[in-house]
Design a protein around this motif. Structure first.
Motif, PDB file in Angstrom:
ATOM      1  N   ALA A 143      16.194  32.370  27.673  1.00 47.92           N
ATOM      2  CA  ALA A 143      17.164  31.610  28.466  1.00 47.92           C
ATOM      3  C   ALA A 143      17.058  31.965  29.953  1.00 47.92           C
ATOM      4  CB  ALA A 143      18.575  31.873  27.956  1.00 47.92           C
ATOM      5  N   ILE A 144      16.833  33.256  30.255  1.00 46.49           N
ATOM      6  CA  ILE A 144      16.694  33.687  31.647  1.00 46.49           C
ATOM      7  C   ILE A 144      15.438  33.091  32.263  1.00 46.49           C
ATOM      8  CG2 ILE A 144      16.414  35.673  33.175  1.00 46.49           C
ATOM      9  CD1 ILE A 144      19.208  35.333  31.849  1.00 46.49           C
ATOM     10  N   LYS A 145      14.353  33.087  31.524  1.00 48.93           N
ATOM     11  CA  LYS A 145      13.119  32.478  32.030  1.00 48.93           C
ATOM     12  C   LYS A 145      13.337  30.998  32.329  1.00 48.93           C
ATOM     13  CE  LYS A 145       8.372  31.244  30.931  1.00 48.93           C
ATOM     14  NZ  LYS A 145       7.186  31.430  30.058  1.00 48.93           N
ATOM     15  N   GLU A 146      14.015  30.289  31.430  1.00 47.12           N
ATOM     16  CA  GLU A 146      14.251  28.861  31.614  1.00 47.12           C
ATOM     17  C   GLU A 146      15.105  28.592  32.850  1.00 47.12           C
ATOM     18  OE1 GLU A 146      15.941  27.736  27.893  1.00 47.12           O
ATOM     19  OE2 GLU A 146      14.000  27.552  26.881  1.00 47.12           O
ATOM     20  N   ILE A 147      16.059  29.499  33.135  1.00 49.59           N
ATOM     21  CA  ILE A 147      16.893  29.353  34.327  1.00 49.59           C
ATOM     22  C   ILE A 147      16.041  29.461  35.583  1.00 49.59           C
ATOM     23  CG2 ILE A 147      18.667  30.510  35.718  1.00 49.59           C
ATOM     24  CD1 ILE A 147      20.089  31.203  33.088  1.00 49.59           C
ATOM     25  N   VAL A 148      15.167  30.471  35.623  1.00 49.30           N
ATOM     26  CA  VAL A 148      14.319  30.687  36.798  1.00 49.30           C
ATOM     27  C   VAL A 148      13.357  29.512  36.989  1.00 49.30           C
ATOM     28  CG1 VAL A 148      12.543  32.168  37.802  1.00 49.30           C
ATOM     29  CG2 VAL A 148      14.494  33.193  36.628  1.00 49.30           C
ATOM     30  N   VAL A 149      12.734  29.056  35.900  1.00 49.30           N
ATOM     31  CA  VAL A 149      11.792  27.939  35.987  1.00 49.30           C
ATOM     32  C   VAL A 149      12.494  26.682  36.521  1.00 49.30           C
ATOM     33  CG1 VAL A 149      10.365  26.340  34.643  1.00 49.30           C
ATOM     34  CG2 VAL A 149      10.239  28.789  34.190  1.00 49.30           C
ATOM     35  N   ALA A 150      13.661  26.370  35.969  1.00 48.17           N
ATOM     36  CA  ALA A 150      14.387  25.166  36.374  1.00 48.17           C
ATOM     37  C   ALA A 150      14.851  25.257  37.830  1.00 48.17           C
ATOM     38  CB  ALA A 150      15.584  24.953  35.448  1.00 48.17           C
ATOM     39  N   PHE A 151      15.323  26.435  38.237  1.00 48.27           N
ATOM     40  CA  PHE A 151      15.801  26.639  39.607  1.00 48.27           C
ATOM     41  C   PHE A 151      14.668  26.456  40.620  1.00 48.27           C
ATOM     42  CE2 PHE A 151      16.716  29.985  42.963  1.00 48.27           C
ATOM     43  CZ  PHE A 151      17.517  29.164  43.726  1.00 48.27           C
ATOM     44  N   TYR A 152      13.531  27.097  40.360  1.00 45.88           N
ATOM     45  CA  TYR A 152      12.400  27.000  41.294  1.00 45.88           C
ATOM     46  C   TYR A 152      11.806  25.589  41.305  1.00 45.88           C
ATOM     47  CZ  TYR A 152      12.016  31.746  42.999  1.00 45.88           C
ATOM     48  OH  TYR A 152      12.254  32.920  43.683  1.00 45.88           O
ATOM     49  N   LYS A 153      11.859  24.914  40.186  1.00 49.23           N
ATOM     50  CA  LYS A 153      11.370  23.541  40.124  1.00 49.23           C
ATOM     51  C   LYS A 153      12.232  22.617  40.980  1.00 49.23           C
ATOM     52  CE  LYS A 153      10.272  19.856  36.820  1.00 49.23           C
ATOM     53  NZ  LYS A 153      10.302  19.464  35.369  1.00 49.23           N
ATOM     54  N   PHE A 154      13.500  22.964  41.130  1.00 52.00           N
ATOM     55  CA  PHE A 154      14.455  22.132  41.862  1.00 52.00           C
ATOM     56  C   PHE A 154      14.485  22.449  43.360  1.00 52.00           C
ATOM     57  CE2 PHE A 154      18.670  20.439  43.022  1.00 52.00           C
ATOM     58  CZ  PHE A 154      18.667  19.238  42.332  1.00 52.00           C
ATOM     59  N   LEU A 155      13.834  23.522  43.791  1.00 53.96           N
ATOM     60  CA  LEU A 155      13.903  23.944  45.192  1.00 53.96           C
ATOM     61  C   LEU A 155      13.547  22.844  46.194  1.00 53.96           C
ATOM     62  CD1 LEU A 155      12.573  27.629  45.118  1.00 53.96           C
ATOM     63  CD2 LEU A 155      14.904  26.847  45.591  1.00 53.96           C
ATOM     64  N   PRO A 156      12.533  21.991  45.925  1.00 50.36           N
ATOM     65  CA  PRO A 156      12.235  20.915  46.888  1.00 50.36           C
ATOM     66  C   PRO A 156      13.430  20.000  47.147  1.00 50.36           C
ATOM     67  CG  PRO A 156      10.404  21.196  45.383  1.00 50.36           C
ATOM     68  CD  PRO A 156      11.519  22.059  44.862  1.00 50.36           C
ATOM     69  N   GLU A 157      14.294  19.830  46.124  1.00 49.73           N
ATOM     70  CA  GLU A 157      15.500  19.016  46.312  1.00 49.73           C
ATOM     71  C   GLU A 157      16.473  19.680  47.281  1.00 49.73           C
ATOM     72  OE1 GLU A 157      15.816  16.044  44.979  1.00 49.73           O
ATOM     73  OE2 GLU A 157      13.935  16.190  43.880  1.00 49.73           O
ATOM     74  N   LEU A 158      16.312  20.980  47.467  1.00 50.93           N
ATOM     75  CA  LEU A 158      17.153  21.726  48.411  1.00 50.93           C
ATOM     76  C   LEU A 158      16.468  21.866  49.769  1.00 50.93           C
ATOM     77  CD1 LEU A 158      18.364  24.561  45.988  1.00 50.93           C
ATOM     78  CD2 LEU A 158      19.645  22.533  46.694  1.00 50.93           C
ATOM     79  N   GLY A 159      15.321  21.212  49.912  1.00 47.09           N
ATOM     80  CA  GLY A 159      14.605  21.248  51.188  1.00 47.09           C
ATOM     81  C   GLY A 159      13.665  22.406  51.340  1.00 47.09           C
ATOM     82  N   ILE A 160      13.341  23.074  50.254  1.00 45.89           N
ATOM     83  CA  ILE A 160      12.430  24.228  50.314  1.00 45.89           C
ATOM     84  C   ILE A 160      11.187  23.911  49.485  1.00 45.89           C
ATOM     85  CG2 ILE A 160      12.158  26.680  49.804  1.00 45.89           C
ATOM     86  CD1 ILE A 160      15.145  26.995  50.190  1.00 45.89           C
TER      87      ILE A 160
END
Length: 328
Positions: free
Chosen positions: A107-124
């Protein structure tokens, strides 16, 4: 965005120009100036806010809890570009070494993967998804629930006669094969007593699809005894009728069930396994059992959907006929 350089205390033009060039370099790599100095904790909060309409409440709640428990104090004060795979892998290894279930590490791995995948939506942009390289050992996450007829009858008696009418009604609904998050988040508007159906909206469904099921006579009776209302959460918190019952509250009542039945290792989610196991062992097809548990839906006409719901209802009616206390 404009920054005035060279006027800060003890900052000469040469140093200011270097800062300017560093900022331009980072912007050229895709970083958002707005989020340039934001750390993971703030970015993760923005991530959850932006995703709240595309993910179920239960998923958002669990994700926030796991992040706060395992990641917030370890990588929360770092910028995403400063977090390494080895740092997160160390957190994963510690979870596994502490005796926690591999599912927690996953579950922790999935959180990190999903968060980093979404970073471009945050402008990064232009940051490698460090979560993809995290290693999780293979594990068998399946649970085998084997109760004798006497144990099952004792369990049903304890659930159907539980002293708290709100919690009792929740337990009865869970015995229809529903997930806890689905039941706790359902609203009165989702129940059609004229057509005898209820709807699990895609926003609270684990498979992100809207599901419909028939109301059984047992569930209708339980809801009438509980007290039918016109709108709002069916099972709201006693402290705030706009919020659902807390996990702590449900855990307290489930401990009582464990104590009353002597089934110390039984989880609340195991009620779904009991429903599924009964269906398979009593001749219902895997497709029907799957639809009873809400594993999938199909794009079919309303006419055939009704036939499907009635077939699913037969599984639950048969289960209650076998194990529901005879005097209820």
């Amino acid at each position: 965005t404009t920054k005035t350089l060279g006027k800060e205390p003890q900052l000469n033009l040469k140093v200011a120009n270097k800062i300017r060039l560093d900022i331009l370099e980072e912007l050229s790599q895709g970083y958002s100036l707005k989020n340039l100095n934001k750390k993971n904790n703030e970015l993760f909060n923005e991530y959850l806010i932006l995703r709240k309409n595309s993910l179920s409440y239960t998923y958002i709640y669990a994700t926030q809890k796991n992040y706060d428990k395992y990641l917030k104090n370890r990588i929360g004060d770092l910028h995403p570009k400063d977090v390494t795979t080895s740092e997160v892998q160390k957190i994963i290894n510690e979870i596994l070494e502490s005796g926690k279930a591999p599912q927690t590490a996953k579950a922790i791995k999935e959180i990190v993967v999903a968060f980093y995948k979404f970073l471009p939506e945050l402008g990064i942009n232009n940051i490698d998804n460090i979560g993809k390289a995290i290693k999780i050992p293979k594990f068998d996450n399946s649970r085998v629930i084997e109760l004798t007829d006497d144990q099952t009858k004792k369990l049903f008696e304890s659930l159907f006669t539980y002293h708290d009418i709100k919690i009792r009604t929740i337990f009865i609904w869970l015995l229809h094969g529903r997930r806890k998050g689905e039941v706790l988040n359902i609203k009165w508007e989702d129940i059609d007593f004229e057509k005898n159906i209820y709807t699990i909206d895609s926003s609270i469904s684990k498979i992100k699809k809207t599901l419909q099921f028939s109301l059984t006579d047992t569930l209708i009776t339980a809801l009438k005894e509980y007290g039918i209302k016109s709108n709002g959460l069916v099972f709201s918190s006693n402290q705030n009728d706009k919020k659902i019952i807390s996990k702590t509250g449900m855990d307290y009542h489930w401990k009582n069930i464990r104590f009353n039945t002597g089934l110390k290792n039984l989880n609340m989610h195991d009620l779904r396994h009991i429903v599924g196991g009964f269906g398979v062992n009593n001749g219902f097809s895997l497709e029907v059992v799957g639809k009873t548990l809400g594993h999938t839906t199909a794009n079919i006409t309303q006419r055939y959907s009704k036939v499907q719901r009635e077939t699913v209802k037969t599984v639950i009616d048969s289960l209650f006929e076998a194990y529901k206390p005879s005097d209820l």
